[in-house]
Design a protein around this motif. Structure first.
Motif, short mmCIF file in Angstrom:
data_model
loop_
_atom_site.label_atom_id
_atom_site.label_comp_id
_atom_site.label_asym_id
_atom_site.label_seq_id
_atom_site.Cartn_x
_atom_site.Cartn_y
_atom_site.Cartn_z
N PRO A 8 -26.49 40.61 64.99
CA PRO A 8 -25.99 40.10 66.28
C PRO A 8 -24.47 39.96 66.29
CG PRO A 8 -26.78 38.29 64.95
CD PRO A 8 -27.08 39.54 64.17
N ALA A 9 -23.93 39.72 67.47
CA ALA A 9 -22.50 39.40 67.59
C ALA A 9 -22.20 38.17 66.74
CB ALA A 9 -22.16 39.13 69.05
N ALA A 17 -30.93 35.98 63.19
CA ALA A 17 -30.80 36.76 61.96
C ALA A 17 -30.48 38.22 62.29
CB ALA A 17 -32.07 36.67 61.13
N HIS A 18 -31.27 38.80 63.20
CA HIS A 18 -31.04 40.19 63.61
C HIS A 18 -31.95 40.55 64.78
CE1 HIS A 18 -34.01 40.42 60.22
NE2 HIS A 18 -34.70 41.04 61.15
N PHE A 19 -31.64 41.67 65.40
CA PHE A 19 -32.54 42.31 66.35
C PHE A 19 -33.33 43.35 65.56
CE2 PHE A 19 -28.91 40.83 68.76
CZ PHE A 19 -29.49 40.25 69.88
N TRP A 20 -34.60 43.51 65.95
CA TRP A 20 -35.48 44.37 65.16
C TRP A 20 -36.12 45.40 66.08
CZ3 TRP A 20 -36.49 44.81 60.05
CH2 TRP A 20 -37.62 45.52 59.67
N LEU A 21 -35.97 46.69 65.75
CA LEU A 21 -36.54 47.79 66.54
C LEU A 21 -37.67 48.45 65.76
CD1 LEU A 21 -33.11 49.34 67.53
CD2 LEU A 21 -34.61 48.13 69.10
N VAL A 39 -38.48 32.26 64.29
CA VAL A 39 -39.19 32.51 65.54
C VAL A 39 -38.88 33.92 65.99
CG1 VAL A 39 -39.43 31.86 67.98
CG2 VAL A 39 -39.11 30.09 66.24
N GLU A 40 -39.89 34.60 66.53
CA GLU A 40 -39.74 35.97 66.99
C GLU A 40 -39.94 36.03 68.50
OE1 GLU A 40 -39.46 39.96 65.02
OE2 GLU A 40 -39.80 38.02 64.08
N MET A 41 -38.97 36.57 69.22
CA MET A 41 -39.16 36.88 70.64
C MET A 41 -39.40 38.38 70.72
SD MET A 41 -36.74 36.05 73.96
CE MET A 41 -37.07 34.28 73.93
N LEU A 42 -40.62 38.77 71.07
CA LEU A 42 -41.06 40.16 70.95
C LEU A 42 -41.19 40.80 72.33
CD1 LEU A 42 -42.16 42.46 69.12
CD2 LEU A 42 -44.44 41.43 69.43
N THR A 82 -46.02 52.83 70.09
CA THR A 82 -45.42 51.54 69.83
C THR A 82 -43.91 51.63 70.02
OG1 THR A 82 -47.11 50.98 68.20
CG2 THR A 82 -45.07 49.72 68.12
N LYS A 83 -43.38 50.75 70.84
CA LYS A 83 -41.93 50.66 71.00
C LYS A 83 -41.62 49.19 71.28
CE LYS A 83 -37.89 52.69 73.28
NZ LYS A 83 -37.28 53.05 71.99
N THR A 84 -41.19 48.50 70.24
CA THR A 84 -40.91 47.07 70.38
C THR A 84 -39.45 46.77 70.02
OG1 THR A 84 -41.55 46.54 68.10
CG2 THR A 84 -43.28 46.46 69.79
N LEU A 85 -38.96 45.70 70.60
CA LEU A 85 -37.66 45.16 70.27
C LEU A 85 -37.84 43.65 70.15
CD1 LEU A 85 -34.55 44.99 70.08
CD2 LEU A 85 -34.45 45.16 72.57
N SER A 86 -37.41 43.09 69.04
CA SER A 86 -37.57 41.66 68.88
C SER A 86 -36.24 41.00 68.50
CB SER A 86 -38.63 41.33 67.83
OG SER A 86 -38.19 41.70 66.54
N ILE A 87 -36.15 39.73 68.84
CA ILE A 87 -35.04 38.89 68.40
C ILE A 87 -35.62 37.98 67.33
CG2 ILE A 87 -33.24 37.28 69.07
CD1 ILE A 87 -33.79 38.08 72.00
N ARG A 88 -35.09 38.06 66.13
CA ARG A 88 -35.56 37.19 65.05
C ARG A 88 -34.58 36.03 64.91
NH1 ARG A 88 -38.44 39.70 59.97
NH2 ARG A 88 -39.86 40.09 61.72
N PHE A 89 -35.03 34.87 65.37
CA PHE A 89 -34.19 33.67 65.35
C PHE A 89 -34.21 33.03 63.97
CE2 PHE A 89 -35.29 34.27 69.76
CZ PHE A 89 -34.14 33.94 70.45
N ARG A 90 -33.09 32.47 63.58
CA ARG A 90 -33.03 31.71 62.33
C ARG A 90 -33.84 30.42 62.48
NH1 ARG A 90 -29.55 34.02 58.92
NH2 ARG A 90 -27.87 35.30 59.76
#
Length: 265
Positions: A8-9, A17-21, A39-42, A82-90
């Motif tokens: 991330p910025a 932590a990161h964005f996950w593709l 926590v994962e926002m998927l 399958t095409k997902t993008l997630s935000i992995r929060f610390r």
């Protein structure tokens, strides 16, 4: 199969932590999502996904959920592309940004309609590239940062401290430095993470040991276990079976070395 992590910025790095593709054109099962500390926002931009935890649910195409695995193993089964993008929060990031106690989210599959701006999901669907999607999400999260009030920076520090240490005195060290009562410490800790400090420490230690083994493509786990604070082999095997529902020899195979959430290429 294509996977990618995007950092991330800089302003967001304390929370994310990161964005996950994840992109694949077949219906092979995705890796199990093990009990964790974040926590994962998927976001799902492919065909529907079947999500199996305490109960089965379905993530439709062009929809989004929040996943907070703490004591449950979550399995995700594709039904097509399958095409997902997630935000992995610390560990402390999600509560800090959104103010939702993780005691209410732990081991739940939660909708995001109350979190996302009404037009953001539409903009993400219409974006032509993964980087464009990540940029939109970063802009939204940076705006969310502006709304943050009354941050408990001391507790965020304490959570990070426990996360990165692997000895039995780390919790006591943190409590002594915070100078707060046991009751207050545990109450706040659960709001930020969804679990008590001892269980959080146990989970963080196992996560780090497993990541080390998967990254090294190694099933020689004894030294890694000792390096992460396990006092003997049975202690590590017990935790391994608890978190993965398998023994080290069953889990540390070529399939999981190449298909896991630490894969970066």
């Amino acid at each position: 199969m294509y996977t990618r992590q995007i950092k991330p910025a800089h302003q967001l790095s304390p929370y994310i932590a990161h964005f996950w593709l994840w992109d694949q054109n077949h219906t092979f099962a995705l890796p199990d999502m093990l009990p964790g500390t974040g926590v994962e926002m998927l976001f799902n931009f492919g065909d529907a996904l079947i999500i199996q935890t305490n109960q089965q649910s379905r993530l439709r195409s062009n929809d989004c959920i929040v996943i907070c695995p703490r004591k449950s193993l979550i399995q995700i089964q594709p039904t097509g592309i399958t095409k997902t993008l997630s935000i992995r929060f610390r560990s402390a990031g999600f509560f800090t940004l959104f103010g939702l106690p993780l005691t209410e989210l732990s081991d739940q599959i939660s909708p995001t309609s109350h979190l996302l701006p009404s037009n953001l999901l539409i903009q993400l669907v219409e974006s032509k590239s993964d980087i464009a999607k990540v940029t939109l999400l970063e802009q939204w999260l940076l705006q969310q940062m502006v709304k943050i009030k009354n941050q408990d920076s001391a507790l965020q520090w304490a959570i990070d401290k426990i996360y990165y240490q692997y000895h039995n005195d780390s919790i006591n060290e943190v409590k002594n430095q915070l100078k707060c009562s046991e009751r207050t410490f545990q109450r706040k800790f659960k709001i930020f993470t969804g679990v008590d400090a001892k269980y959080f420490e146990r989970t963080a230690r196992f996560q780090s040991a497993l990541k080390t083994l998967l990254a090294a493509h190694s099933n020689q786990y004894i030294t890694v276990a000792f390096d992460h604070g396990y006092y003997d082999q049975p202690h590590f095997i017990k935790d391994f079976k608890y978190y993965t529902q398998a023994t080290p020899s069953e889990y540390l195979t070529e399939r999981n070395f190449s298909l896991n959430y630490y894969t970066t290429t």
